[in-house]
Design an enzyme around this catalytic site. Structure first.
Site, short mmCIF file in Angstrom:
data_model
loop_
_atom_site.label_atom_id
_atom_site.label_comp_id
_atom_site.label_asym_id
_atom_site.label_seq_id
_atom_site.Cartn_x
_atom_site.Cartn_y
_atom_site.Cartn_z
N CYS A 1 14.95 102.84 49.00
CA CYS A 1 14.80 104.00 48.12
C CYS A 1 15.83 105.08 48.44
O CYS A 1 16.08 105.96 47.63
CB CYS A 1 13.39 104.57 48.23
SG CYS A 1 12.80 104.58 49.90
N GLU B 1 6.13 107.77 45.43
CA GLU B 1 7.55 107.85 45.77
C GLU B 1 8.24 106.95 44.76
O GLU B 1 8.03 105.74 44.76
CB GLU B 1 7.73 107.35 47.21
CG GLU B 1 9.03 107.75 47.81
CD GLU B 1 9.77 106.55 48.31
OE1 GLU B 1 9.47 106.09 49.41
OE2 GLU B 1 10.64 106.06 47.57
P1 NAP Z 1 6.85 98.19 40.65
O1 NAP Z 1 7.15 97.42 39.43
O2 NAP Z 1 6.86 99.65 40.55
O3 NAP Z 1 5.43 97.70 41.19
C1 NAP Z 1 4.78 98.35 42.27
C2 NAP Z 1 3.27 98.13 42.12
O4 NAP Z 1 2.80 98.77 40.94
C3 NAP Z 1 2.91 96.66 42.00
O5 NAP Z 1 1.69 96.47 42.66
C4 NAP Z 1 2.73 96.50 40.51
O6 NAP Z 1 1.85 95.47 40.20
C5 NAP Z 1 2.16 97.82 40.09
N1 NAP Z 1 2.48 98.14 38.70
C6 NAP Z 1 3.63 97.91 38.03
N2 NAP Z 1 3.56 98.41 36.77
C7 NAP Z 1 2.33 98.95 36.65
C8 NAP Z 1 1.65 99.62 35.59
N3 NAP Z 1 2.22 99.83 34.40
N4 NAP Z 1 0.39 100.02 35.81
C9 NAP Z 1 -0.21 99.81 37.00
N5 NAP Z 1 0.37 99.20 38.04
C10 NAP Z 1 1.63 98.78 37.87
O7 NAP Z 1 7.84 97.85 41.84
P2 NAP Z 1 8.48 96.48 42.35
O8 NAP Z 1 7.79 95.30 41.78
O9 NAP Z 1 8.49 96.59 43.79
O10 NAP Z 1 9.97 96.54 41.88
C11 NAP Z 1 10.35 96.84 40.57
C12 NAP Z 1 11.32 98.01 40.58
O11 NAP Z 1 10.72 99.11 41.28
C13 NAP Z 1 12.61 97.81 41.32
O12 NAP Z 1 13.56 97.12 40.55
C14 NAP Z 1 13.00 99.21 41.67
O13 NAP Z 1 13.66 99.81 40.59
C15 NAP Z 1 11.71 99.91 41.90
N6 NAP Z 1 11.36 100.10 43.34
C16 NAP Z 1 11.63 101.28 43.89
C17 NAP Z 1 11.31 101.51 45.22
C18 NAP Z 1 11.57 102.82 45.84
O14 NAP Z 1 11.46 102.90 47.05
N7 NAP Z 1 11.86 103.86 45.10
C19 NAP Z 1 10.72 100.52 45.98
C20 NAP Z 1 10.45 99.29 45.39
C21 NAP Z 1 10.77 99.12 44.05
P3 NAP Z 1 2.43 94.10 39.55
O15 NAP Z 1 3.61 93.74 40.36
O16 NAP Z 1 1.30 93.18 39.61
O17 NAP Z 1 2.87 94.46 38.17
#
Ligand code: NAP
Length: 527
Positions: free
Chosen positions: A301, A264
């Protein structure tokens, strides 16, 4: 309760002597104790080995046993009491009342899955009795049902430390289906993850289940990729950013044995304001929209990311009411410093695009908030400019929306038709508007997983009819949902047993229907 900061593999904390990480509380940016150990490759491998080894036993347990396990997890989470809520508050900055509600949603979700597992009809059993006399060829005895896929990797989401994390919807639905789960905890709430993992392990012990049914792994992106790459993993559930989701989806698809990846990712959740509805209740819509955009500091989201109306006096009045409402809205603490920084940087990029104006910014004094702040902001542009600039189509995670003015009904329709896939699309309309804008309503049904009429998309009910998943890029597979009881289908595959004798059949497919479940018998639904 003292946290140990270790990975939990097969029910036990394991020591990994490599790097550690320490999360900073978004409330004051102070580092939180203890440091958490990143999982070693051995710990990751052991977690999957345990999960695989117990899969046979877990899936062969009765639906009744699985239901009791889900209920026991809910009970053990409640037993953690305020300790869990305070830990989640410290780590996520979310207010205690919001977390209390989220805990209610989490245990409610576990109990809901227990009830559908106990009832049993979810396996979609179908029986085509044999037709030995059929000409020119006899029909064999055919019996089909859904069975679990195997060990599932779940990525905890940052924005719901309880309901979309260690024992959240992905884990609950995977357990309900009969799949062991290995969670990659989100590094923004590792202590909360450890507490909930303890509750799951306690529940497994109480129910006499093999402890390999659940493991919690800590670490960074490479840890996540290693889990998805592991040959014993059979499916993945993910909620987070599009970049991370697409990177992990690629890993899942490029394995020697590709596996399903249910991500998602991101959604603009457009809100269309039709003319008569603005004439009748612009103030009410303005206030509701402000509430929906700022709920949870915009970190849902389903937050409305674009709001579209047609130029005219009613839209102008609505816009000024909305501006006033947003200017009075309070800032809030965001989930972590990285998200707060990324919010600011996204706002800067959006504001620098041609013909985008700063329309409303919260004027509430926010100096008392010391940590990772998110301030409500609305930018404004024309529909023509929005369609031209794909940069404006990026999700901005935080209390922000883009107000878009269309010249005409035709331009609004053009914008709707140009949109990419969405989790939700919302329309505010009177009955007259509905008749006048039928093509818009039809167009949106090709774009989104859930269409909301005269409401707001934030607030996702956990129920049988819910659909939380839409065409790409909102999710990687629009045929499924990550919220509601249908979420269980992601972790299953159908199997057909041909000409099996009665004694070899599972209860769900036996002639006398000992479980009393709903089944398709020769094409007719019956118990
Ligand atoms: P995220 O950066 O997408 O991280 C989610 C998970 O994926 C974490 O466990 C992260 O690990 C891992 N991850 C990140 N980059 C990766 C990669 N290149 N390869 C493998 N694993 C990876 O989400 P977030 O930290 O929650 O928030 C960052 C951004 O995500 C927000 O600013 C927002 O834009 C978006 N977000 C969207 C939703 C939604 O519901 N659509 C929800 C939450 C966040 P690490 O943290 O250890 O890197």
């Amino acid at each position: 309760m003292k946290l140990h900061g270790k990975n939990i593999v097969g029910g036990e904390p394991v020591t990994c002597s490599g790097p550690t990480f320490q999360h900073r509380s978004p409330l004051d940016l102070a580092p939180l104790e203890p440091p958490f150990e990143e999982a070693s490759p051995t710990a990751i491998h052991r977690a999957l080995e345990f999960a695989d080894a117990c899969f046979g036993e877990f899936q062969s347990r009765s639906q009744q046993d699985r239901a009791k396990f889900l209920e026991a997890i809910a009970d053990q989470i409640m037993r953690l009491g305020d300790t869990l809520l305070k830990q989640a508050h410290q780590e996520s900055g979310l207010p205690l009342d919001r977390l209390t509600g989220e805990r209610g949603r989490t245990v409610g979700q576990l109990r809901l899955f227990a009830s559908i597992v106990r009832e049993g009809s979810w396996v979609d059993a179908r029986i085509d009795p044999p037709l030995p006399e059929r000409q020119p060829v006899p029909r064999p005895d055919l019996r089909r049902m859904l069975v679990p896929l195997g060990p599932v990797i779940v990525f905890g989401a940052s924005n719901f430390p309880l309901a979309f994390s260690v024992a959240g919807g992905d884990t609950a639905s995977a357990f309900a289906a009969g799949c062991p789960v290995v969670v990659k905890g989100h590094p923004a709430h590792p202590g909360t993850s450890e507490l909930v993992a303890g509750a799951i392990n306690d529940a497994a012990r109480i129910c006499g289940l093999p402890l390999g049914v659940f493991s919690l792994i800590h670490g960074g992106p490479e840890t996540g990729r290693a889990l998805v790459r592991h040959p014993l993993a059979k499916a993945v559930g993910f909620t987070g950013s599009r970049a991370a989701g697409l990177a992990l989806n690629q890993v899942a698809l490029s394995r020697p044995e590709p596996i399903p990846f249910f991500g998602e990712l991101s959604s603009l959740n457009p809100v269309f304001l039709l003319p008569e509805s603005l004439k009748e209740r612009s103030q009410q819509i303005a206030d509701g929209l402000k509430g929906s955009i700022t709920l949870g500091v915009g970190q849902f989201c389903t937050k409305p990311g674009i709001v579209i109306g047609i130029a005219g006096p009613d839209f102008t009045r609505f816009a000024s009411q909305f501006k006033e409402s947003v200017e009075k809205a309070a800032s809030g603490t965001m989930l972590h410093q990285g998200i707060a920084e990324s919010y600011l940087s996204s706002l800067r990029s959006m504001s620098s695009i041609d013909e985008v104006e700063a329309f409303a910014v919260s004027e509430v004094n926010q100096d008392s908030l010391p940590g990772a702040k998110g301030t409500p902001v609305v930018l404004k542009t024309s529909a023509r400019n929005f369609i031209q600039h794909r940069e404006l189509w990026e999700e901005v995670f935080g209390p922000y929306t883009l107000l878009i003015e269309a010249d005409s009904r035709e331009e609004m329709q053009k914008l709707a038709q140009s949109l990419s896939g969405q989790l939700t699309a919302t329309i505010h309309a009177t009955t007259g508007d509905i008749h006048a804008f039928r093509p818009l309503i039809s167009a949106l049904q090709t774009k989104a997983g859930r269409i909301v009429l005269n409401g707001f998309p934030t607030g996702v009910e956990v129920s049988p009819a819910m659909q939380h998943g839409g065409p790409f890029p909102s999710t990687t597979d629009s045929r499924f949902t990550s919220v509601g009881t249908a979420a269980i289908l992601r972790w299953t595959r159908p199997i057909c047993l041909q000409n099996f004798p009665e004694f070899l059949l599972p209860d769900e497919l036996r002639d006398r229907n000992p479980l009393g479940i709903m089944r398709q018998l020769d094409g007719q639904l019956t118990r």
